[in-house]
Design a protein around this motif. Structure first.
Motif: not given
Ligand code: NCD
Length: 317
Positions: A54-56, A103-105, A131-136, A164-167, A218-220, A258-261
């Protein structure tokens, strides 16, 4: 500010202006030819050291709708496989002439490190658990689209909060916009410093569900677990999953997010993910518009992310 690294760098007004601007880009996305010349001549590169669908794709689509040139860097087919460092990789890419690095790392803090090595704008697309600011931002946009405002809302974030960086980004963003947040998880899946976050904590999903305006699953994130934090996934689903029976505890107008996946059947019942109250697909759709707004503010307007801009008028024509 020329980078987007953390939600904590943004004030409530900054987030609201960005969401207002997102409305304009959402409109562009509905046009027959969903493309404007706003970032013509700019080059955006995706530097993803972790898997992403999704993000990419969302950043790539956003950049293309703004007429930027895009470069995609895939770790598995690059000289990283030959041992090239992050710093050398970043400087090599920058030497080709780029304006923005997404960047994702897997390591927290990498986007900050990159800002010291490259002049281009840096956007954090997920750094480790941090963190995952654009998801927020896209989550806030989705809630606002459905409800008008987050003010006074009660949102439950359920599941593997620890990894979870999303959380972490959502907690800051939701509370800055006036919502209260309850995190619901087994003690082993909460961050040790959960007390430092502006949240309530619960271990009882069934008492929380009837009280919420939105439930965010959130995903496990098993790839980030180094030890056994759960007896089994089946046990997790039995105690914390949004099963069909538990979904009946939700108000009819509560949002399911849910942020997916998604791991269907683990954190959420397969049918509940697709039902009326679920806005999971809207989250993905809105991600493109939000990322258009972010890229435009960083690269297009010649102004700062903190500064409202009139340049869109020209850009969206
Ligand atoms: C998340 C991630 O990679 O941080 N997915 C996303 O970017 N939509 C959440 C996850 O991997 O569970």
């Amino acid at each position: 500010m020329t980078d987007l690294l953390s939600i904590t760098d943004l004030e409530r007004g900054d987030i609201e202006r960005l969401l207002d601007l997102t409305d304009r880009f959402a409109e562009i996305s509905t046009r027959q030819i969903p493309k404007v010349p706003a970032l013509r001549g700019k080059t955006v590169v995706s530097l993803f050291y972790e898997d992403s669908t999704r993000t990419r794709l969302s950043f790539e689509t956003a950049a293309k709708r703004l007429s930027a040139d895009t470069m995609n860097f895939s770790v598995s087919t690059s000289s990283v496989k030959k041992g090239e460092s992050l710093r050398d990789t970043a400087q090599t890419i920058e030497a080709m002439g780029i304006d923005c690095v997404i960047v994702r790392h897997k390591s927290s803090g990498v986007p900050w490190q990159l800002t010291r090595w490259v002049d281009a704008s840096v956007v954090n697309a997920g750094d480790g658990w941090h963190e995952h600011p654009t998801q927020a931002l896209l989550d806030c946009y989705t809630i606002r689209q459905q409800r008008g405002s987050l003010d006074g809302m009660h949102i439950a974030i359920v599941g593997d909060v620890k990894h979870s960086r999303v959380a972490r980004s959502d907690i800051w963003a939701f509370t800055k916009l006036g919502a209260t947040v309850t995190v619901v998880a087994p003690p082993t899946l909460l961050p040790p410093a959960v007390g430092a976050y502006p949240v309530q904590v619960s271990h009882d999903i069934e008492s929380v569900l009837p009280t919420v305006d939105a439930v965010y699953l959130l995903r496990m994130q098993r790839e980030r677990m180094t030890e056994a934090l759960l007896p089994s996934l089946r046990e997790y689903t039995a105690t914390y999953g949004l099963t069909r029976r538990r979904a009946e505890l939700l108000r009819d107008d509560a949002l399911v997010m849910h942020p997916g996946p998604i791991n269907r059947g683990v954190e959420i019942d397969p049918d509940i993910a697709d039902e009326q109250r679920s806005v999971i697909v809207d989250q993905v759709r809105n991600g493109v518009s939000v990322r258009m707004a972010v890229l435009f503010l960083l690269l297009g307007s010649g102004t700062e992310l903190h500064t409202p801009t009139d340049a869109l008028q020209e850009a969206s024509a």
